[in-house]
Design a protein around this motif. Sequence first.
Motif, PDB file in Angstrom:
ATOM      1  N   GLN A 195       0.849  -1.155  -0.090  1.00 17.24           N
ATOM      2  CA  GLN A 195       0.031   0.099  -0.022  1.00 17.24           C
ATOM      3  C   GLN A 195       1.066   1.175  -0.051  1.00 17.24           C
ATOM      4  OE1 GLN A 195       0.273  -2.235   2.349  1.00 17.24           O
ATOM      5  NE2 GLN A 195       0.154  -1.374   4.353  1.00 17.24           N
ATOM      6  N   LYS A 196       2.091   1.128  -0.054  1.00 14.01           N
ATOM      7  CA  LYS A 196       2.933   2.420  -0.112  1.00 14.01           C
ATOM      8  C   LYS A 196       3.380   2.625  -1.501  1.00 14.01           C
ATOM      9  CE  LYS A 196       3.114   1.955   4.064  1.00 14.01           C
ATOM     10  NZ  LYS A 196       3.927   1.202   5.437  1.00 14.01           N
ATOM     11  N   ASN A 197       4.238   1.901  -2.143  1.00 12.29           N
ATOM     12  CA  ASN A 197       4.674   2.079  -3.555  1.00 12.29           C
ATOM     13  C   ASN A 197       4.384   1.116  -4.543  1.00 12.29           C
ATOM     14  OD1 ASN A 197       6.163   3.895  -4.800  1.00 12.29           O
ATOM     15  ND2 ASN A 197       8.056   3.135  -4.261  1.00 12.29           N
ATOM     16  N   ILE A 198       3.795  -0.069  -4.256  1.00 15.15           N
ATOM     17  CA  ILE A 198       3.301  -1.179  -5.155  1.00 15.15           C
ATOM     18  C   ILE A 198       1.732  -0.986  -5.606  1.00 15.15           C
ATOM     19  CG2 ILE A 198       3.264  -3.545  -5.207  1.00 15.15           C
ATOM     20  CD1 ILE A 198       5.626  -3.691  -3.082  1.00 15.15           C
ATOM     21  N   GLY A 199       0.977  -0.853  -4.926  1.00 21.00           N
ATOM     22  CA  GLY A 199      -0.438  -1.030  -5.143  1.00 21.00           C
ATOM     23  C   GLY A 199      -1.444  -0.662  -4.220  1.00 21.00           C
ATOM     24  N   CYS A 200      -2.522  -1.442  -3.964  1.00 22.25           N
ATOM     25  CA  CYS A 200      -3.593  -1.105  -2.819  1.00 22.25           C
ATOM     26  C   CYS A 200      -3.378  -1.942  -1.789  1.00 22.25           C
ATOM     27  CB  CYS A 200      -4.988  -1.175  -3.425  1.00 22.25           C
ATOM     28  SG  CYS A 200      -5.458  -2.600  -3.985  1.00 22.25           S
ATOM     29  N   ALA A 201      -4.059  -1.762  -0.479  1.00 17.15           N
ATOM     30  CA  ALA A 201      -3.618  -2.470   0.656  1.00 17.15           C
ATOM     31  C   ALA A 201      -4.179  -3.842   0.646  1.00 17.15           C
ATOM     32  CB  ALA A 201      -4.387  -1.820   1.755  1.00 17.15           C
ATOM     33  N   GLY A 202      -3.686  -5.057   1.054  1.00 20.57           N
ATOM     34  CA  GLY A 202      -4.116  -6.168   1.131  1.00 20.57           C
ATOM     35  C   GLY A 202      -3.306  -7.282   0.526  1.00 20.57           C
ATOM     36  N   LEU A 203      -2.157  -6.618  -0.213  1.00 21.90           N
ATOM     37  CA  LEU A 203      -1.252  -7.515  -0.827  1.00 21.90           C
ATOM     38  C   LEU A 203       0.250  -7.279   0.067  1.00 21.90           C
ATOM     39  CD1 LEU A 203      -0.298  -9.384  -3.233  1.00 21.90           C
ATOM     40  CD2 LEU A 203       0.354  -7.288  -4.129  1.00 21.90           C
ATOM     41  N   THR A 204       1.019  -8.378   0.120  1.00 20.71           N
ATOM     42  CA  THR A 204       2.152  -8.332   0.544  1.00 20.71           C
ATOM     43  C   THR A 204       3.354  -8.995  -0.250  1.00 20.71           C
ATOM     44  OG1 THR A 204       1.478  -8.265   2.893  1.00 20.71           O
ATOM     45  CG2 THR A 204       3.685  -8.703   2.670  1.00 20.71           C
ATOM     46  N   VAL A 205       4.207  -8.213  -0.787  1.00 24.25           N
ATOM     47  CA  VAL A 205       5.042  -8.927  -1.838  1.00 24.25           C
ATOM     48  C   VAL A 205       6.525  -9.344  -0.942  1.00 24.25           C
ATOM     49  CG1 VAL A 205       6.295  -8.864  -3.889  1.00 24.25           C
ATOM     50  CG2 VAL A 205       4.113  -7.634  -3.534  1.00 24.25           C
ATOM     51  N   VAL A 206       6.619 -10.688  -1.193  1.00 22.93           N
ATOM     52  CA  VAL A 206       8.114 -11.284  -0.735  1.00 22.93           C
ATOM     53  C   VAL A 206       8.952 -11.901  -1.506  1.00 22.93           C
ATOM     54  CG1 VAL A 206       8.991 -13.123   1.155  1.00 22.93           C
ATOM     55  CG2 VAL A 206       6.828 -12.034   1.599  1.00 22.93           C
ATOM     56  N   ILE A 207      10.161 -11.593  -1.531  1.00 25.01           N
ATOM     57  CA  ILE A 207      11.319 -12.120  -2.554  1.00 25.01           C
ATOM     58  C   ILE A 207      12.224 -12.800  -1.729  1.00 25.01           C
ATOM     59  CG2 ILE A 207      13.005 -11.565  -4.135  1.00 25.01           C
ATOM     60  CD1 ILE A 207      11.773  -8.670  -4.468  1.00 25.01           C
ATOM     61  N   VAL A 208      12.166 -14.161  -1.898  1.00 20.88           N
ATOM     62  CA  VAL A 208      12.865 -15.009  -0.928  1.00 20.88           C
ATOM     63  C   VAL A 208      13.859 -15.985  -1.811  1.00 20.88           C
ATOM     64  CG1 VAL A 208      11.070 -16.492  -0.854  1.00 20.88           C
ATOM     65  CG2 VAL A 208      12.795 -16.682   0.853  1.00 20.88           C
TER      66      VAL A 208
END
Length: 360
Positions: A195-208
């Motif tokens: 919800q800051k710099n990627i899109g709207c709230a509700g999503l969390t992106v993880v790179i692992v």
Amino acid sequence: MTRVYNFSAGPAVLPEDVIIQARDEMLDWRGTGMSVMEMTHRGKQFMAIAEQAEADFRELLAIPENYKVLFLQGGATSQFAMVPMNLLQGKKQADYICTGHWSKKAIAEGRRFCEINLAASSEDTGFQHVPPHQDWKLDPEAAYVHYTPNETIAGVEFHWIPDSGEVPLVADMSSTLLSRPLDVSRFGVIYAGAQKNIGCAGLTVVIVRNDLIGRPQAGTPAMFDYQIHADHNSMYNTPPTYAWYVAGLVFSWLKRKGGLTAIAKINQAKANTLYSFIDSNDFYYNPVERAFRSRMNVPFILSEQQLDEIFLEQAKKAGLTNLKGHRSVGGMRASIYNAMSQEGVETLVEFMKEFERTRA
Ligand SMILES: *Cc1c(COP(=O)(O)O)cnc(C)c1O
């Protein structure tokens, strides 16, 4: 219809092109006769949306093949727990760097799972800088090193990537991911709430990194296990489909803008405009040491704090909203993420000049 210049720290402004596209596709996504919200995540239409979003995200950040990208829920806050659950792997301690509010939250949650070695902290000086790397007391036996490259509240940013040696480096990039090019290969895990710099709230992106997946601590719930999400392409359960779609629109917008090198230049210019104005007069003040100032979140205080409310009121009337600083620090904060234009920042500076001229 009037759109304001929205300086919110999050959920934050989105590119207007993205909102227009979402609107145009709202009732009938590309001839399917339905909204993306109404689609099954197992159908080929949503699968195509999801795959394109991941491909564009990987391209933007040049993510190496030995990393998984996960599209999850639960916010960055869930990652505060998910990281130790997945990365401790039998070890009992992890290193944390404390540079502000969000570092502290990550540390408090980490304490539920392991011993925290506070390798460096800037708390005693009020979180106005990043402790010099040579002073960090890193433990070579730590399971990982966790830090917060951009502290959203105090506006303190690392402009370099710490060297953690063989120990996996973990970063909460909620308010800085996609703001500039990044060498992903330096990290074990990167995570960010959308919800800051990627899109709207509700999503969390993880790179692992692949080699860090698959050894969760005993008792880890399925929803907190990176392996399970990776094995199911982030569709172990129903993913946040609409937020995933919006993130995809943002990635595609960023590509059209010229990618991260281009957006970084724009972000630098916006930050320069605002900081150089703040520094050029005595009425406004930013307390962060210059070398560590955030390009995304710019806090500033008025020399006469009794004018705070009037400032906010008049700013709002001028179409400049959400400038109130976080309740823990007071004053003002302008968040100038990717979707905030140079024009928006200049309008803010003009307003600040005028306010100073008529009030100070
Ligand atoms: C906003 C923010 C968080 C909290 O994110 P949620 O998605 O609300 O859990 C954590 N870390 C940083 C750096 C943030 O800016």
